[in-house]
Design a protein around this motif. Structure first.
Motif, short mmCIF file in Angstrom:
data_model
loop_
_atom_site.label_atom_id
_atom_site.label_comp_id
_atom_site.label_asym_id
_atom_site.label_seq_id
_atom_site.Cartn_x
_atom_site.Cartn_y
_atom_site.Cartn_z
N UNK A 163 0.83 -1.21 0.00
CA UNK A 163 0.00 0.00 0.00
C UNK A 163 0.86 1.26 0.00
N UNK A 164 1.87 1.28 0.84
CA UNK A 164 2.76 2.43 0.92
C UNK A 164 3.45 2.67 -0.42
N UNK A 165 3.91 1.60 -1.04
CA UNK A 165 4.57 1.72 -2.35
C UNK A 165 3.63 2.25 -3.43
N UNK A 166 2.33 2.10 -3.19
CA UNK A 166 1.33 2.60 -4.13
C UNK A 166 0.74 3.94 -3.67
N UNK A 167 1.50 4.63 -2.82
CA UNK A 167 1.15 5.99 -2.38
C UNK A 167 -0.19 6.06 -1.65
N UNK A 168 -0.47 5.03 -0.89
CA UNK A 168 -1.68 5.01 -0.07
C UNK A 168 -1.31 5.12 1.40
N UNK A 169 -2.15 5.80 2.17
CA UNK A 169 -1.99 5.79 3.62
C UNK A 169 -2.65 4.52 4.15
N UNK A 170 -2.18 4.07 5.31
CA UNK A 170 -2.68 2.81 5.86
C UNK A 170 -3.14 3.01 7.30
N UNK A 171 -4.37 2.64 7.56
CA UNK A 171 -4.90 2.62 8.92
C UNK A 171 -4.77 1.19 9.42
N UNK A 172 -3.90 0.98 10.41
CA UNK A 172 -3.69 -0.34 10.99
C UNK A 172 -4.57 -0.45 12.22
N UNK A 173 -5.52 -1.39 12.20
CA UNK A 173 -6.52 -1.48 13.27
C UNK A 173 -6.22 -2.60 14.26
N UNK A 174 -6.33 -2.27 15.55
CA UNK A 174 -6.07 -3.23 16.62
C UNK A 174 -7.25 -3.25 17.59
N UNK A 175 -7.33 -4.35 18.34
CA UNK A 175 -8.41 -4.51 19.31
C UNK A 175 -7.92 -4.82 20.72
N UNK A 176 -6.66 -5.29 20.83
CA UNK A 176 -6.13 -5.65 22.15
C UNK A 176 -4.62 -5.46 22.19
N UNK A 177 -4.03 -5.76 23.33
CA UNK A 177 -2.60 -5.50 23.53
C UNK A 177 -1.72 -6.30 22.59
N UNK A 178 -2.06 -7.57 22.39
CA UNK A 178 -1.23 -8.41 21.52
C UNK A 178 -1.24 -7.87 20.09
N UNK A 179 -2.39 -7.43 19.63
CA UNK A 179 -2.48 -6.87 18.29
C UNK A 179 -1.74 -5.54 18.20
N UNK A 180 -1.79 -4.75 19.26
CA UNK A 180 -1.06 -3.48 19.26
C UNK A 180 0.44 -3.73 19.16
N UNK A 181 0.92 -4.72 19.88
CA UNK A 181 2.35 -5.05 19.80
C UNK A 181 2.74 -5.44 18.38
N UNK A 182 1.89 -6.22 17.73
CA UNK A 182 2.16 -6.63 16.35
C UNK A 182 2.14 -5.43 15.42
N UNK A 183 1.18 -4.55 15.63
CA UNK A 183 1.06 -3.37 14.77
C UNK A 183 2.26 -2.45 14.93
N UNK A 184 2.72 -2.26 16.14
CA UNK A 184 3.80 -1.33 16.39
C UNK A 184 5.11 -1.75 15.74
N UNK A 185 5.25 -3.04 15.43
CA UNK A 185 6.46 -3.49 14.74
C UNK A 185 6.58 -2.88 13.35
N UNK A 186 5.44 -2.49 12.78
CA UNK A 186 5.44 -1.86 11.47
C UNK A 186 5.85 -0.39 11.53
N UNK A 187 5.81 0.17 12.74
CA UNK A 187 6.01 1.61 12.93
C UNK A 187 5.04 2.40 12.04
N UNK A 188 3.76 2.08 12.14
CA UNK A 188 2.77 2.74 11.27
C UNK A 188 2.53 4.19 11.69
N UNK A 189 2.15 4.99 10.74
CA UNK A 189 1.87 6.40 11.02
C UNK A 189 0.44 6.61 11.49
N UNK A 190 -0.44 5.63 11.21
CA UNK A 190 -1.84 5.73 11.62
C UNK A 190 -2.26 4.42 12.28
#
Length: 273
Positions: A163-190
């Motif tokens: 998505x980033x390579x195609x000039x799109x912004x990405x909303x990474x959605x989480x619901x709990x702590x384990x998912x947040x930890x996984x998401x943060x590995x991407x260092x997402x902006x949103x």
């Protein structure tokens, strides 16, 4: 197929999520190999730039006809008209649910909205394959949704990068702590925190309060999703660290959309409403 009635009686949402993903796999078979004709439109600002320039709560206003948990919400909505109203009221982005089987949406809804507003558009769907991203971009989406619960780490990283390579912004959605930890590995902006419990479908704003503290990046856009019913809810998630909210059902059902919308535009500075 699991019915809404049985689901409400106690089936886990993860079971519904599995069913949705299975349906998406069928859809992908029909999309693969297709050529998507891009919708022509004037360039729009990024969601990140709009948030950076704002001192008020940033609102992603959603077009949502129905859902498995809430049933029919507003099945007669005209997407273009609703989006135009959202834009006039000061929305920073428009979210369009494009899933047909479970939410009564369509990619055509997104195309209609794209032709109407000069705002970034979030394609709200269950993305599990690059072809879905291709279709969303061609339809005029500027942001795509990646739900951590629906993806493996490898899928999440692959789709995020694509998505980033195609000039799109990405909303990474989480619901709990384990998912947040996984998401943060991407260092997402949103990052979006969904306040809806995956197992009970209950909504609790404490989810945002709990998970927001895990986000350390000062520039990260933190979106609180689900459960915004009144101004006090928006203030509560703001105080927890959210600088944006995604609101669907409340706006879709609002008797006075202008009044409800404006009440959600609280200052991002605490103690100032």
């Amino acid at each position: 197929m699991i019915t809404v009635k049985k689901f409400r009686a106690g089936c886990l949402k993860l079971t519904i999520l599995d069913e949705i993903i299975a349906k998406k796999k069928d859809e992908i078979k029909t999309l693969t190999g297709q050529t998507f004709q891009p919708v022509a439109y004037e360039p729009v600002p990024t969601f990140q730039s709009l948030v950076a320039a704002s001192s008020q709560m940033n609102i992603i206003a959603e077009i949502k006809r129905s859902s498995p948990s809430r049933g029919a919400i507003n099945t007669t909505v005209d997407p273009a008209d609703q989006a135009k109203r959202y834009e006039a009221l000061g929305a920073k982005a428009i979210s369009v649910l494009t899933d047909q089987a479970f939410f009564n949406g369509s990619i055509e809804d997104l195309i209609q909205v794209r032709k109407t507003v000069r705002l970034p558009i979030l394609c709200k769907d269950f993305m599990i394959d690059p072809v879905q991203i291709d279709r969303a971009k061609a339809a005029g989406a500027n942001i795509i949704l990646l739900i951590v619960a629906a993806l493996s780490d490898a899928q999440l990283a692959e789709l995020y990068q694509y998505a980033v390579e195609n000039d799109l912004e990405v909303l990474v959605e989480v619901h709990d702590e384990e998912e947040m930890e996984r998401a943060l590995r991407l260092e997402p902006e949103i990052i979006g925190i969904n306040n809806r419990n995956l197992k009970t479908f209950e909504v609790n704003l404490a989810t945002t309060e709990r998970l927001a503290s895990m986000v350390r990046g000062m520039k990260t856009i933190l979106i609180s999703e689900s459960g915004m019913k009144q101004q006090g809810d928006v203030i509560r998630v703001r105080n927890a660290g959210a600088n944006a909210v995604l609101v669907g059902e409340t706006f879709m059902r609002a008797e006075n959309l202008e009044e409800t919308f404006k009440s959600f535009q609280v200052s991002l500075f605490q103690n100032i409403n």
